[in-house]
Structure formats: C-alpha cells, structure tokens
Design a protein around this motif. Sequence first.
Motif, PDB file in Angstrom:
ATOM      1  N   CYS A 141      55.512 -35.359  -6.083  1.00 12.28           N
ATOM      2  CA  CYS A 141      54.255 -35.298  -5.339  1.00 12.28           C
ATOM      3  C   CYS A 141      53.745 -33.865  -5.314  1.00 12.28           C
ATOM      4  O   CYS A 141      54.505 -32.918  -5.498  1.00 12.28           O
ATOM      5  CB  CYS A 141      54.440 -35.817  -3.920  1.00 12.28           C
ATOM      6  SG  CYS A 141      55.708 -34.964  -2.982  1.00 12.28           S
ATOM      7  N   THR A 142      52.449 -33.760  -5.091  1.00 12.49           N
ATOM      8  CA  THR A 142      51.844 -32.428  -5.008  1.00 12.49           C
ATOM      9  C   THR A 142      51.521 -32.053  -3.567  1.00 12.49           C
ATOM     10  O   THR A 142      51.218 -30.901  -3.282  1.00 12.49           O
ATOM     11  CB  THR A 142      50.546 -32.377  -5.826  1.00 12.49           C
ATOM     12  OG1 THR A 142      49.694 -33.441  -5.373  1.00 12.49           O
ATOM     13  CG2 THR A 142      50.821 -32.550  -7.308  1.00 12.49           C
TER      14      THR A 142
ATOM     15  N   ASN B 277      44.185 -39.571  -7.124  1.00  9.43           N
ATOM     16  CA  ASN B 277      45.544 -39.434  -6.616  1.00  9.43           C
ATOM     17  C   ASN B 277      45.986 -40.669  -5.855  1.00  9.43           C
ATOM     18  O   ASN B 277      45.152 -41.415  -5.349  1.00  9.43           O
ATOM     19  CB  ASN B 277      45.641 -38.225  -5.669  1.00  9.43           C
ATOM     20  CG  ASN B 277      45.621 -36.933  -6.421  1.00  9.43           C
ATOM     21  OD1 ASN B 277      46.286 -36.796  -7.448  1.00  9.43           O
ATOM     22  ND2 ASN B 277      44.850 -35.982  -5.948  1.00  9.43           N
TER      23      ASN B 277
ATOM     24  N   VAL C  57      51.123 -37.203  -1.663  1.00 10.15           N
ATOM     25  CA  VAL C  57      50.011 -37.366  -2.588  1.00 10.15           C
ATOM     26  C   VAL C  57      50.484 -36.944  -3.963  1.00 10.15           C
ATOM     27  O   VAL C  57      51.106 -35.887  -4.110  1.00 10.15           O
ATOM     28  CB  VAL C  57      48.808 -36.494  -2.177  1.00 10.15           C
ATOM     29  CG1 VAL C  57      47.679 -36.641  -3.166  1.00 10.15           C
ATOM     30  CG2 VAL C  57      48.332 -36.878  -0.798  1.00 10.15           C
ATOM     31  N   GLY C  58      50.252 -37.787  -4.952  1.00 10.87           N
ATOM     32  CA  GLY C  58      50.670 -37.457  -6.312  1.00 10.87           C
ATOM     33  C   GLY C  58      49.963 -38.348  -7.309  1.00 10.87           C
ATOM     34  O   GLY C  58      49.125 -39.176  -6.930  1.00 10.87           O
ATOM     35  N   GLU C  59      50.332 -38.174  -8.565  1.00 13.61           N
ATOM     36  CA  GLU C  59      49.669 -38.958  -9.615  1.00 13.61           C
ATOM     37  C   GLU C  59      50.062 -40.430  -9.558  1.00 13.61           C
ATOM     38  O   GLU C  59      49.298 -41.298  -9.927  1.00 13.61           O
ATOM     39  CB  GLU C  59      50.050 -38.399 -10.985  1.00 13.61           C
ATOM     40  CG  GLU C  59      49.322 -37.124 -11.330  1.00 13.61           C
ATOM     41  CD  GLU C  59      49.674 -36.632 -12.722  1.00 13.61           C
ATOM     42  OE1 GLU C  59      50.351 -37.370 -13.465  1.00 13.61           O
ATOM     43  OE2 GLU C  59      49.268 -35.522 -13.055  1.00 13.61           O
TER      44      GLU C  59
END
Lengths: 183, 124
Positions: A86-87, A140, A159-161
């Motif tokens: 995740c970002t 996202n 939150v991530g791809e």
Amino acid sequence: MDRSVSWTDPKSVALLLSRASGAVQKVRRSARPAPAIADRAAPLAPVAAAPKPPAQKEVPPLEQTSDNPSDRMDALIAWTLDHFPCTGAFVADDNGLTLAAHGISEAHVALVGPMLWAMANVRTIPGIDATAGALLLGVNMMSWVEGRSERGGFCLGTVGEQPLSTRALEQLKVALEVTVGGL
Amino acid sequence: MIDTKILEAAVLDLRNILRDGLVATDIWERSAGLSLAGFNQQPVAVALFTRITIELETSLADSNFPPLSRFYLLDMEGNHTVAVLNHGPILQGMLVDNKRANLGILISVAIPRMIETVARARPR
C-alpha cells in the motif's frame, strides 16, 4: 570499397560463390538445428517445473509497546505500511474522524463515516459479516477493516493499486484490535 | 466528596495523551466555580465557560432543543480548540493546540477516557 562483381568475369563470380557458400556454412553451424520430424512427433519432454510464486513473507504480529494512543496509532500505521502492499494507511473512528494517517488525505478518510454506517446496515442481513472490504477510489483501491473497542468502532484502512487479500485483512483486523483494545 | 486524586491522575493521563497539544485544562465545580484539578489553570476561563455553558443549556432548553450531552467544541483563532466537557455538577475545559494534537484522538480517545475517569471520582 571493393568494386562490384563483374558478371562477365568467371573468376570474380567463382570467388563470390566460394565466399557465399562459406558464409552459409557458418550460419548453418551456428543456427540451432531444426528438430527432425520424428522428434516433433515425440511426446513432449516433461517441462521443468514452473517457478513457484515467491513465498508470501510471514508478517510478524504487531507489538504495541506504548500506552500512548498517538504512539499506538503511529506504530499501527508504520507496521501496516511496512508489511502490506500500500502507499497510504489510516486509522479513523466510526464517524470518519482521522486518528492517524499517512499518504491519504483527511477528506478521503472522512468517507469512512458513511461507509461504516452503510456496512452496519449491510450487517442486518443474516450471515453477512461486512467488517472488511475494498472500495475503488478513482485509480486506487481503499481496503479497510473495522474493529470495535469499549470506546466504539475504529477503522484501519490502506490505499494502494490492488485491494488487500482476505488474509491480509484478517491480519490488519487483529492488529487494529490489539491497538484500540488498549486505549 | 469528589476524589481529587483521581482527577489529578486524569489530568496527568490527558497530558500524556495530548502531550504538547494540551495548552491548559481545568476541572471545576459548576456551582461554586471551585477548581478541583488542572494544568496551566486559567481562573478567568473557569468563570467564562461556566457562564457560556449555563447560557447554552438555557438557550437549548428554551428552544426545545435536546439538552447538552457530553461536550461542546469551540474553534478559535490561532489553531486553538476549546472543548468543554459536561460532567454534570462538574465542568471541564480543555484548551488544545489543534496543530499539535490530533482532534480524532481528542474526541475518540481523550474525551471519553476523561468522562469515564471523572465519573469514577464523583460520589455515588
């Protein structure tokens, strides 16, 4: 530069042909031999085992060493970012108020409030757990888990791809409960 | 009798939670205005918020609005937030620097914890 071969000169033509045949032999020697027809008909040799997907790294359980709520939230966020793809990550209460966040705006975190309210309604359907999920936010994916403590509901999200796997969500849920259980 | 030791421990706990985000706090008896515990106490604020709270409660009642529940918040200039907690006969004010303290922690953790602790300090 060499002059071009004169087709009327037998010596030049013979020299050219001899060069050309030598080049062809070199090419044939270096080229992979074509399989014989018999070979092609033969059953396929067993293919070397396909490489296994990289083994999933074992995620160490979250250990909380502080009693301070801010420290506990920060430790949870750091652990989440370290061990899951995740970002961004956040912790919010069930009204969508941010308790800690990294890599996500408070405006996005705020949508947790109506989302958890909707999930509470979904849970009225017998057999539906609805305490974790994923939501597409533009490009996202937000993945979240819900946990409860004496002080109410809390939500840990990333939150991530890609959305997180169910295994990852279970791990996040345990970590969230460890964190908010001590508040 | 109110157990002031519990209140002092609650103030210490609040300071640990909000750290340098807590500018001041005071816990006082609503009727007498007597301060029971606090940190960086502000006697003027005690008088001011007693008056504001009584006015607010009266106005809500006169307008047939639901009564004040656990707390109210004021957003003030200079990144300051005031939370006034209604412990019944006891009031508490908190002045918080909202750039240093997380409002989520304040509302979801610090205030509920304080309400529970002050309830334990009150005579049963």
